[in-house]
Motif scaffolding. Structure first.
Motif, PDB file in Angstrom:
ATOM      1  N   LEU A 122       0.829  -1.201   0.000  1.00  0.00           N
ATOM      2  CA  LEU A 122       0.000   0.000   0.000  1.00  0.00           C
ATOM      3  C   LEU A 122       0.866   1.254   0.000  1.00  0.00           C
ATOM      4  N   PRO A 123       0.448   2.299  -0.714  1.00  0.00           N
ATOM      5  CA  PRO A 123       1.245   3.541  -0.798  1.00  0.00           C
ATOM      6  C   PRO A 123       1.500   4.198   0.552  1.00  0.00           C
ATOM      7  N   GLY A 124       0.665   3.909   1.538  1.00  0.00           N
ATOM      8  CA  GLY A 124       0.854   4.522   2.850  1.00  0.00           C
ATOM      9  C   GLY A 124       1.677   3.708   3.815  1.00  0.00           C
ATOM     10  N   ASN A 125       2.103   2.510   3.416  1.00  0.00           N
ATOM     11  CA  ASN A 125       2.846   1.628   4.320  1.00  0.00           C
ATOM     12  C   ASN A 125       4.345   1.919   4.204  1.00  0.00           C
ATOM     13  N   GLY A 126       4.752   2.993   4.877  1.00  0.00           N
ATOM     14  CA  GLY A 126       6.139   3.439   4.750  1.00  0.00           C
ATOM     15  C   GLY A 126       7.161   2.410   5.162  1.00  0.00           C
ATOM     16  N   ARG A 127       6.862   1.639   6.226  1.00  0.00           N
ATOM     17  CA  ARG A 127       7.826   0.651   6.718  1.00  0.00           C
ATOM     18  C   ARG A 127       8.127  -0.404   5.665  1.00  0.00           C
ATOM     19  N   ARG A 128       7.079  -0.925   5.028  1.00  0.00           N
ATOM     20  CA  ARG A 128       7.291  -1.960   4.024  1.00  0.00           C
ATOM     21  C   ARG A 128       7.923  -1.391   2.756  1.00  0.00           C
ATOM     22  N   ILE A 129       7.590  -0.150   2.411  1.00  0.00           N
ATOM     23  CA  ILE A 129       8.197   0.484   1.229  1.00  0.00           C
ATOM     24  C   ILE A 129       9.699   0.641   1.451  1.00  0.00           C
ATOM     25  N   VAL A 130      10.065   1.113   2.643  1.00  0.00           N
ATOM     26  CA  VAL A 130      11.490   1.271   2.962  1.00  0.00           C
ATOM     27  C   VAL A 130      12.200  -0.070   2.877  1.00  0.00           C
ATOM     28  N   ARG A 131      11.605  -1.117   3.415  1.00  0.00           N
ATOM     29  CA  ARG A 131      12.243  -2.434   3.389  1.00  0.00           C
ATOM     30  C   ARG A 131      12.416  -2.921   1.949  1.00  0.00           C
ATOM     31  N   ALA A 132      11.399  -2.732   1.114  1.00  0.00           N
ATOM     32  CA  ALA A 132      11.495  -3.176  -0.283  1.00  0.00           C
ATOM     33  C   ALA A 132      12.616  -2.438  -1.007  1.00  0.00           C
TER      34      ALA A 132
END
Length: 312
Positions: free
Chosen positions: A158-168
């Motif tokens: 999801l565009p708002g899931n900063g933690r997972r975006i950073v990890r990816a």
């Protein structure tokens, strides 16, 4: 009545929130001489009981449950650590002749426990830089970058899931490969029967609404207030849990408690759809109806499915 047939090495009960996984897991463990291993990422946290629908001791029917209440709310979730803990529990139960019954709706945690899956390491400098960019620019900008580097990962996060975006983005930078290249294949570590509990969307939505109402009545606000004193707001993972995040927003004056309740219902319905989509992509999951009209038959059908799998 206890089944006379031998159980497979591992049983996994999966599906969306409010489908009825926990009760089915208890039943199967009782019938097959098993114990439950938790695969709900938020039930790993101590004190997060009402908002995660954690079974009470009485509701566990005398079945031992493992990997509940093992982390403080200030600790970030770590799937790699969970994988080690879950496999240690599964191996221990198997060595004792017990049947591990993995129960939960956290898809990556389930896969981490039972499938071939290696987690790339982390680079503190890369992580710190990306988290700084997240703080400065927000998750939208980083999600756009992820979409350019790995469109499939961007669609899944999801565009708002900063933690997972950073990890990816961290994994992409460290490995030089798409984040999705590190996701699990359908290759199992254990001989496993996976049972998916299927509930139609209208009924599931209604169950979610009722569940959230009951959580509020059971004292979820007081639970969040107590956890806030223990550092919940600083917990990067726990503070984003459904219900907890919305109530923390209400405490901060960003919304009313009524608005927090309504948003918890909406967010949980969206989350349940994502859970369902995740498990539907796995062809190994055997889906059984958990709809109200089929609920009485679900335990019998699940037990029969396990027994057929053993004798096949």
């Amino acid at each position: 009545m206890r089944s006379a047939a031998p159980a497979p090495r591992v049983i996994a009960v999966v599906g969306p929130t409010a489908a009825g996984k926990s009760d089915l897991g208890v039943f199967l463990a009782q019938q097959l001489g098993g114990e439950v291993v938790n695969a709900d990422s938020m039930q790993l946290y101590r004190g997060m009981d009402i908002g995660t629908a954690k079974l009470t001791l009485g509701e566990r029917g005398g079945v031992p449950h493992h990997l509940l209440d093992i982390w403080d709310v200030t600790e970030p979730a770590n799937v790699a650590t969970y994988q080690q803990l879950a496999r240690a529990e599964i191996d221990r139960l198997l060595a004792q002749g017990r049947t591990p019954v993995l129960v939960g709706g956290s898809g990556l945690y389930v896969r981490g426990a039972i499938d071939v899956l290696e987690f790339p390491g982390t680079d503190p400098e890369v992580r710190a830089r990306l988290e700084g960019e997240l703080e400065e620019h927000g998750p939208g900008a980083l999600h756009a970058r992820l979409a350019a580097a790995d469109p499939e990962a961007a669609r899944a996060i999801l565009p708002g899931n900063g933690r997972r975006i950073v990890r990816a983005l961290e994994v992409i930078e460290i490995t030089g490969r798409p984040f999705t290249a590190n996701l699990p294949s359908h290759e199992s570590v254990y001989d496993t029967v996976q049972i998916g509990v299927d509930v139609g969307r209208p009924e599931l939505d209604e169950r979610i609404t009722v569940r959230v109402d009951r959580m509020w009545e059971a004292g979820l606000i007081d639970e969040v207030r107590a956890l806030e004193e223990r550092g919940l707001r600083e917990g990067r993972t726990a503070s984003r849990a459904l219900g907890y995040q919305q109530i923390l927003d209400a405490f901060a004056g960003e919304c009313t408690e009524g608005e927090a309740r309504a948003e918890t219902v909406r967010a949980t319905k969206r989350f349940a759809r994502r859970q369902d989509s995740w498990f539907r992509r796995d062809p190994r999951v055997h889906w059984l109806s958990g709809a109200m009209e089929d609920r009485a038959e679900l335990p019998r059908q699940a037990l029969a499915l396990v027994e057929r799998a053993v004798t096949a």
